[in-house]
Design a protein around this motif. Structure first.
Motif, PDB file in Angstrom:
ATOM      1  N   GLY A  77       0.839  -1.190   0.000  1.00 37.44           N
ATOM      2  CA  GLY A  77       0.000   0.000   0.000  1.00 37.44           C
ATOM      3  C   GLY A  77       0.870   1.234   0.000  1.00 37.44           C
ATOM      4  O   GLY A  77       1.576   1.498   0.977  1.00 37.44           O
ATOM      5  N   THR A  78       0.864   1.978  -1.104  1.00 38.70           N
ATOM      6  CA  THR A  78       1.765   3.123  -1.193  1.00 38.70           C
ATOM      7  C   THR A  78       1.403   4.187  -0.178  1.00 38.70           C
ATOM      8  O   THR A  78       2.250   4.941   0.264  1.00 38.70           O
ATOM      9  N   ARG A  79       0.135   4.284   0.226  1.00 38.79           N
ATOM     10  CA  ARG A  79      -0.261   5.295   1.204  1.00 38.79           C
ATOM     11  C   ARG A  79      -0.425   4.703   2.594  1.00 38.79           C
ATOM     12  O   ARG A  79       0.034   5.265   3.567  1.00 38.79           O
ATOM     13  N   THR A  80      -1.119   3.563   2.694  1.00 40.31           N
ATOM     14  CA  THR A  80      -1.384   3.038   4.037  1.00 40.31           C
ATOM     15  C   THR A  80      -0.170   2.336   4.619  1.00 40.31           C
ATOM     16  O   THR A  80      -0.083   2.194   5.836  1.00 40.31           O
ATOM     17  N   ASN A  81       0.786   1.918   3.787  1.00 41.85           N
ATOM     18  CA  ASN A  81       1.959   1.199   4.253  1.00 41.85           C
ATOM     19  C   ASN A  81       1.566   0.091   5.232  1.00 41.85           C
ATOM     20  O   ASN A  81       2.123  -0.033   6.316  1.00 41.85           O
ATOM     21  N   THR A  82       0.568  -0.702   4.838  1.00 41.34           N
ATOM     22  CA  THR A  82       0.045  -1.716   5.746  1.00 41.34           C
ATOM     23  C   THR A  82       1.059  -2.838   5.934  1.00 41.34           C
ATOM     24  O   THR A  82       1.649  -3.315   4.982  1.00 41.34           O
ATOM     25  N   LYS A  83       1.215  -3.222   7.188  1.00 40.61           N
ATOM     26  CA  LYS A  83       2.145  -4.305   7.491  1.00 40.61           C
ATOM     27  C   LYS A  83       1.482  -5.623   7.163  1.00 40.61           C
ATOM     28  O   LYS A  83       0.358  -5.898   7.593  1.00 40.61           O
ATOM     29  N   VAL A  84       2.176  -6.427   6.389  1.00 41.42           N
ATOM     30  CA  VAL A  84       1.673  -7.748   6.037  1.00 41.42           C
ATOM     31  C   VAL A  84       2.711  -8.751   6.484  1.00 41.42           C
ATOM     32  O   VAL A  84       3.898  -8.548   6.273  1.00 41.42           O
ATOM     33  N   CYS A  85       2.245  -9.808   7.128  1.00 38.05           N
ATOM     34  CA  CYS A  85       3.198 -10.784   7.639  1.00 38.05           C
ATOM     35  C   CYS A  85       2.920 -12.139   7.008  1.00 38.05           C
ATOM     36  O   CYS A  85       1.801 -12.622   7.006  1.00 38.05           O
ATOM     37  N   ILE A  86       3.969 -12.719   6.429  1.00 39.32           N
ATOM     38  CA  ILE A  86       3.861 -14.071   5.885  1.00 39.32           C
ATOM     39  C   ILE A  86       4.392 -15.022   6.938  1.00 39.32           C
ATOM     40  O   ILE A  86       5.478 -14.838   7.460  1.00 39.32           O
ATOM     41  N   CYS A  87       3.584 -16.037   7.240  1.00 33.91           N
ATOM     42  CA  CYS A  87       3.920 -16.910   8.356  1.00 33.91           C
ATOM     43  C   CYS A  87       3.914 -18.357   7.888  1.00 33.91           C
ATOM     44  O   CYS A  87       2.987 -18.781   7.197  1.00 33.91           O
ATOM     45  N   TYR A  88       4.959 -19.110   8.217  1.00 31.02           N
ATOM     46  CA  TYR A  88       5.016 -20.505   7.781  1.00 31.02           C
ATOM     47  C   TYR A  88       5.973 -21.275   8.678  1.00 31.02           C
ATOM     48  O   TYR A  88       6.711 -20.690   9.458  1.00 31.02           O
ATOM     49  N   ILE A  89       5.930 -22.590   8.550  1.00 33.41           N
ATOM     50  CA  ILE A  89       6.876 -23.436   9.282  1.00 33.41           C
ATOM     51  C   ILE A  89       7.912 -23.913   8.275  1.00 33.41           C
ATOM     52  O   ILE A  89       7.577 -24.579   7.299  1.00 33.41           O
ATOM     53  N   GLU A  90       9.150 -23.564   8.505  1.00 34.48           N
ATOM     54  CA  GLU A  90      10.155 -23.706   7.462  1.00 34.48           C
ATOM     55  C   GLU A  90      10.383 -25.159   7.029  1.00 34.48           C
ATOM     56  O   GLU A  90      10.532 -25.452   5.850  1.00 34.48           O
ATOM     57  N   SER A  91      10.359 -26.084   7.998  1.00 30.57           N
ATOM     58  CA  SER A  91      10.699 -27.461   7.641  1.00 30.57           C
ATOM     59  C   SER A  91       9.536 -28.168   6.955  1.00 30.57           C
ATOM     60  O   SER A  91       9.678 -29.299   6.507  1.00 30.57           O
ATOM     61  N   VAL A  92       8.400 -27.541   6.887  1.00 29.64           N
ATOM     62  CA  VAL A  92       7.233 -28.198   6.323  1.00 29.64           C
ATOM     63  C   VAL A  92       6.790 -27.539   5.024  1.00 29.64           C
ATOM     64  O   VAL A  92       6.282 -28.188   4.126  1.00 29.64           O
ATOM     65  N   VAL A  93       7.027 -26.257   4.921  1.00 24.58           N
ATOM     66  CA  VAL A  93       6.468 -25.496   3.803  1.00 24.58           C
ATOM     67  C   VAL A  93       7.142 -25.882   2.491  1.00 24.58           C
ATOM     68  O   VAL A  93       8.269 -26.379   2.457  1.00 24.58           O
ATOM     69  N   HIS A  94       6.423 -25.713   1.406  1.00 21.15           N
ATOM     70  CA  HIS A  94       6.949 -25.979   0.073  1.00 21.15           C
ATOM     71  C   HIS A  94       7.583 -24.690  -0.450  1.00 21.15           C
ATOM     72  O   HIS A  94       6.886 -23.685  -0.602  1.00 21.15           O
ATOM     73  N   GLU A  95       8.884 -24.711  -0.745  1.00 20.75           N
ATOM     74  CA  GLU A  95       9.576 -23.458  -1.095  1.00 20.75           C
ATOM     75  C   GLU A  95       8.992 -22.797  -2.333  1.00 20.75           C
ATOM     76  O   GLU A  95       8.917 -21.576  -2.421  1.00 20.75           O
ATOM     77  N   LYS A  96       8.575 -23.619  -3.290  1.00 23.65           N
ATOM     78  CA  LYS A  96       8.077 -23.045  -4.543  1.00 23.65           C
ATOM     79  C   LYS A  96       6.825 -22.217  -4.303  1.00 23.65           C
ATOM     80  O   LYS A  96       6.639 -21.161  -4.900  1.00 23.65           O
ATOM     81  N   ILE A  97       5.950 -22.747  -3.427  1.00 24.02           N
ATOM     82  CA  ILE A  97       4.724 -22.013  -3.125  1.00 24.02           C
ATOM     83  C   ILE A  97       5.083 -20.709  -2.423  1.00 24.02           C
ATOM     84  O   ILE A  97       4.539 -19.637  -2.714  1.00 24.02           O
ATOM     85  N   LEU A  98       6.055 -20.787  -1.486  1.00 25.48           N
ATOM     86  CA  LEU A  98       6.467 -19.601  -0.744  1.00 25.48           C
ATOM     87  C   LEU A  98       7.032 -18.542  -1.693  1.00 25.48           C
ATOM     88  O   LEU A  98       6.693 -17.364  -1.610  1.00 25.48           O
ATOM     89  N   LYS A  99       7.835 -19.002  -2.636  1.00 24.09           N
ATOM     90  CA  LYS A  99       8.456 -18.084  -3.598  1.00 24.09           C
ATOM     91  C   LYS A  99       7.394 -17.409  -4.445  1.00 24.09           C
ATOM     92  O   LYS A  99       7.413 -16.196  -4.684  1.00 24.09           O
ATOM     93  N   GLU A 100       6.438 -18.236  -4.888  1.00 27.22           N
ATOM     94  CA  GLU A 100       5.358 -17.711  -5.731  1.00 27.22           C
ATOM     95  C   GLU A 100       4.547 -16.669  -4.964  1.00 27.22           C
ATOM     96  O   GLU A 100       4.186 -15.625  -5.503  1.00 27.22           O
ATOM     97  N   LEU A 101       4.299 -16.947  -3.674  1.00 26.63           N
ATOM     98  CA  LEU A 101       3.539 -16.006  -2.867  1.00 26.63           C
ATOM     99  C   LEU A 101       4.282 -14.677  -2.750  1.00 26.63           C
ATOM    100  O   LEU A 101       3.692 -13.602  -2.912  1.00 26.63           O
ATOM    101  N   HIS A 102       5.599 -14.753  -2.480  1.00 24.28           N
ATOM    102  CA  HIS A 102       6.396 -13.525  -2.387  1.00 24.28           C
ATOM    103  C   HIS A 102       6.286 -12.724  -3.669  1.00 24.28           C
ATOM    104  O   HIS A 102       6.093 -11.508  -3.643  1.00 24.28           O
ATOM    105  N   LYS A 103       6.367 -13.434  -4.795  1.00 23.89           N
ATOM    106  CA  LYS A 103       6.315 -12.754  -6.091  1.00 23.89           C
ATOM    107  C   LYS A 103       4.978 -12.050  -6.251  1.00 23.89           C
ATOM    108  O   LYS A 103       4.900 -10.883  -6.619  1.00 23.89           O
ATOM    109  N   ARG A 104       3.902 -12.765  -5.931  1.00 19.97           N
ATOM    110  CA  ARG A 104       2.583 -12.184  -6.145  1.00 19.97           C
ATOM    111  C   ARG A 104       2.354 -10.998  -5.218  1.00 19.97           C
ATOM    112  O   ARG A 104       1.744 -10.006  -5.603  1.00 19.97           O
TER     113      ARG A 104
END
Lengths: 515, 382
Positions: free
Chosen positions: A196-223
């Motif tokens: 948000g260019t004006r609201t600068n809303t904090k968004v937190c991505i939360c996951y468990i590293e040893s379980v999460v699928h890296e590709k999905i995480l990467k895709e989420l970051h990109k989106r």
């Protein structure tokens, strides 16, 4: 023409504002620095500039900048202003002012050095205080956040009989604590983003590293990085930006208000997205079957949970199809209705002026009107609406021969079954009316076309690369353990396979032995 | 995308609604009675139409007869609209009553059967029956006893046929099948009116025997039961036997619980025989005397008598049909075809003659399983 006028009036102004000289880093002069901040926060009277000097240490001149209402004022008095004012002139000149202040004088829990002005502005706006010091090119960011927030209560939209009664609140940091408290492992990761260019809303991505699928995480970051919008007020904004099928009635991003649901998702390898300012937390990837799963299923015994799930699946079928099937049978395939039933329908329809399809549309529309009118009203008024709907629209409409009695039963059944799957209400309405129109034109033939079309659509959907209907068409026992049935916990020793690269939940089946 | 949307929209909204019809725009028919007017060479159809009527705030079902006349069945049906205004909906019709006039006129019968089988609305499983009264219409105008609708009551009679076993319900498809299979001939149950407490009520009793599409004779209820034995369709009913005890004849009723019949053709030395094995499980259900059937000897006696009765009845029936009607309603030709396909192709052209001279052996076997709730006869003490 308006555009030209607009450019003439505001265009010039826009350019001059942009061209104002804005330094990126602090200087040594306190006054200059204060002036920079005063220009930035021009016309904003909630920003307080508090000058502090020490009684004995003559060199120490500072200025505290803070946003009123975002900070805990007692903390500022006790841990910042008082120690600074009472600080003594150091005999030892080795230690520089900044180090001495942060290490020996100021007693807030979190302290940070920063010289980037943009960063400092951000800190002030999010409730931290900034301490500018004469003769130092850096400033101190002091953690003084403290604003009013709602207490943790049970979410109204997802109440349970058995299970934890806490729900997320609007405050990101509180929400994070709710998750953290349930997963006590350093494997749990939180990554922050500002959207948000004006609201600068904090968004937190939360996951468990040893379980999460890296590709999905990467895709989420990109989106998430691709989002360009001025403000985020609710998780729905983000949901619409990152979902896979924007034109589908089905959502490929899940949302919930309950920490236990999110933690369950995290343990399965899903990723949660928390957004500051809303209690609704997103989770991806989101599959079709998840809308039929309630958190209580996992707390109740497996048999009861399985029955409940099957009821929900049945009600999905009923709420989408009952009006369509009724119309098809009553107007195209009268030979398929049992004789006593067709006679009673015939008796009920005697004297009703409208065709059956118009009746059905009227009653379903009336139901949707009642539902929508009841949603945002205070509870007592909502109940009244329910009664009015049931009595006036149902009974009176039948008595007045406005609609026939069977269609009231159909509409009521459709409405009631709709509420068994509250997260599907949106898509279900679309499907129901599509099926209804199809079977009004082509009978069961049209209805079957609708069903085929729906399945093709559902099968084509993906949520972050995971097929939306995965587990549903599967005949593998392992895949069926948590779909229409809920296997006992000691039997579910795998995580959903596609979601996580680490799919073994526990070693093997641990059936409790007979004692 | 726009073009596809246009095509979809015009497909939906510019087309009609195929087969669309409101329930209240049709009159639902419960049954059909077919008569034939010889003088005018016209088919007369009488349909029982159900309509709901409101009496005292409650809606009850009533029925009314409507009539259509025409050169054939379809014309007669469409002519009904002239009187009712609504199209008659046949998918819920349960029965078709045919008068003897129709059956005697081959053309009228075949036109009706062909139409009913061909039309999409008529169900394949509606019950056919032959009226033994002057017209078929009389049957439908009778006063129903328990049901509101005459046709529904007749349907109920057929649904519970296995408790009586004195008539055989013939659905439309069965009649057509029997007509089109080589060798065998169809049968139809017959219906007649008698009066009861001043009411005219119907009764299904007996069987009309056809020789292909021609009616050739009639079997009464007991003969129909023997026919059921041979066809292996017997599921219930009673056997009443006369047991000779101490020089007097006493009646004993046996309830049939289960029956299994095997019809086996045996071809030996150029001689074709048919052997019929029946195996029947019964209960003793009605005793007239104080016979102590717990005694093994008595039990055996009863058993023998019953077996003999069944054997005699079956033999009598087959002999009658062979001699008087010469129509294979027993489906013997089918069992021959199954066991001796080559033989069947040889005898097929003169099956009529062969059938007439078939030798029949009957072996009946009775198994008395129990005696319902009592183990001893009721002793009348003086």
């Amino acid at each position: 023409m308006f555009r030209i006028l607009k450019n003439k009036l505001f265009g010039q102004d826009h350019i001059t504002r942009k061209n104002i000289y804005k330094p990126t880093y602090l200087t040594k002069s306190l006054d200059e620095n204060i002036l920079v901040f005063q220009t930035i926060f021009d016309h904003d009277e909630t920003i307080i500039f508090r000058k502090i000097e020490s009684r004995e240490w003559k060199h120490l001149k500072c200025c505290l900048i803070l946003a009123d209402g975002m900070v805990k004022k007692e903390d500022i008095q006790d841990f910042i202003i008082q120690p600074v004012v009472e600080s003594k002139d150091p005999k030892n000149q080795d230690l520089n002012i900044l180090e001495r202040l942060s290490n020996q004088i100021i007693t807030t829990a979190e302290i940070q050095k920063q010289k980037d002005i943009d960063h400092l502005v951000g800190a002030i706006l999010s409730g931290d205080s900034v301490l500018l010091i004469e003769g130092v090119k850096e400033a101190l960011i002091l953690d003084t956040k403290g604003w009013a927030f709602r207490a943790i209560t049970e979410p109204i939209s997802e109440q349970v009989v058995r299970g934890p009664r806490e729900g997320f609140t609007e405050t990101l940091i509180v929400n994070l604590s709710l998750i953290r408290r349930k997963i006590l492992t350093p494997d749990l990761k939180f990554q922050f983003k500002k959207i948000g260019t004006r609201t600068n809303t904090k968004v937190c991505i939360c996951y468990i590293e040893s379980v999460v699928h890296e590709k999905i995480l990467k895709e989420l970051h990109k989106r998430l990085d691709d989002i360009e919008i001025d403000g985020i007020l609710e998780s729905g904004y983000i949901e619409e930006f990152i979902e896979d099928a924007p034109f589908s009635p089905f959502s490929t991003v899940g949302h919930t208000e309950r920490p236990d649901v999110i933690v369950g998702n995290l343990l399965e390898g899903r990723i949660a997205i928390l957004i500051d300012g809303t209690p609704f937390v997103l989770s991806i990837p989101h599959l079709f079957i998840q809308d039929f799963q309630a958190n209580e299923d996992y707390y109740n015994r497996a048999f009861y949970a399985t029955i409940n799930r099957m009821l929900r699946i049945l009600s999905f079928f009923l709420t989408t199809s009952v009006p369509a099937i009724y119309i098809a049978l009553a107007t195209f395939h009268q030979e398929m209705i049992p004789t006593p039933l067709i006679l009673s329908i015939s008796a009920a329809r005697e004297g009703v002026p409208f065709p059956t399809i118009v009746e059905a549309l009227l009653m379903l529309l009336a139901f949707e009107l009642l539902r929508e009118s009841g949603v945002r009203l205070p509870a007592p008024v909502g109940t009244t609406i329910g009664f009015v709907g049931a009595i006036i629209l149902g009974q009176a409409a039948v008595d007045a021969k406005f609609v026939s009695a069977p269609i009231v039963i159909v509409a009521a059944l459709t409405g009631i079954t709709n509420f068994l799957i509250p997260k599907m209400i949106g898509p279900v309405i679309v499907i129901r009316f599509t099926f209804l129109m199809l079977s009004a034109f082509l009978g069961l033939y049209g209805y079957i076309f609708g069903v085929i079309g729906l399945f093709i659509h559902l099968m084509s959907l993906r949520s972050f690369g995971i097929p939306y209907m995965s587990h549903i068409g599967s005949l593998k026992i392992q895949d069926m353990k948590d779909t229409s049935i809920r296997a006992p916990w000691w039997y579910m020793y795998y995580r959903p396979k596609l979601l996580s690269h680490n799919s073994i939940r526990k070693k093997d089946s641990q059936i409790p032995e007979k004692r | 995308m726009k073009k596809i949307m246009m095509i979809i929209f015009s497909m939906i909204f510019l087309s009609g609604c195929w087969n669309y019809g409101e329930i209240d725009d049709t009159s639902i028919s419960a049954g059909l009675a077919v008569d034939y007017d010889k003088k005018k060479d016209q088919v007369i159809l009488n349909a029982e139409i159900i309509y709901p009527s409101i009496e005292g705030g409650e809606s009850i079902l009533k029925s009314q007869m409507i009539q259509g006349r025409g050169k054939n069945s379809f014309e007669a049906i469409r002519n009904m609209i002239q009187t009712t205004g609504k199209k008659v909906f046949w998918a819920h019709a349960k029965i078709i009553v045919i008068s003897e006039e129709v059956v005697k006129n081959e053309k009228a019968l075949m036109s009706l059967i062909d139409f009913a089988k061909r039309d999409a609305e008529f169900r394949d499983d509606l019950w056919l029956m032959l009226s033994k009264e002057n017209t078929a219409q009389e049957i439908l105008t009778m006063e129903p006893l328990i049901q509101d609708i005459a046709s529904f009551q007749i349907e109920d009679i057929f649904k519970n046929e296995k408790g009586v076993s004195k008539y055989i319900g013939t659905p439309l498809w069965k009649f057509v099948d029997d007509l089109s299979i080589e060798g065998i001939s169809p049968i139809l149950p017959t219906v007649r009116i008698h009066s009861f407490e001043g009411k005219k009520i119907v009764e299904i009793y007996g069987t009309e025997v056809f020789k292909k599409e021609k009616p050739v004779g009639w079997l009464d209820g007991e003969e129909t039961k023997s026919l059921l034995f041979i066809l292996d369709k017997l599921k219930g009913g009673t056997i009443v036997i006369d047991q000779k005890e101490e020089g007097k004849y006493k009646k004993i009723a046996l309830e049939i619980l289960k029956n299994n019949t095997k019809v086996e053709p045996i071809y030996k030395d150029g001689q074709l025989d048919i052997t019929i094995h029946t195996k029947t499980t019964v209960n003793i259900n009605d005793l007239e005397s104080e016979i102590d059937f717990m005694d093994k000897k008595v039990m055996n006696k009863i058993q023998k008598t019953a077996e003999k009765k069944i054997e005699e009845d079956i033999k009598k029936l087959v002999a009658k049909v062979q001699k008087e009607y010469n129509s294979d309603i027993f489906r013997f030709s089918q069992s021959i075809e199954k066991k001796y396909p080559t033989l069947w192709t040889e005898i097929k052209p003169n099956w009529d003659k062969v059938f007439k001279k078939l030798k029949i052996n009957v072996h009946a076997e009775i198994l008395i399983r129990g005696s319902a709730l009592r183990s001893k006869p009721i002793e009348v003490k003086k």
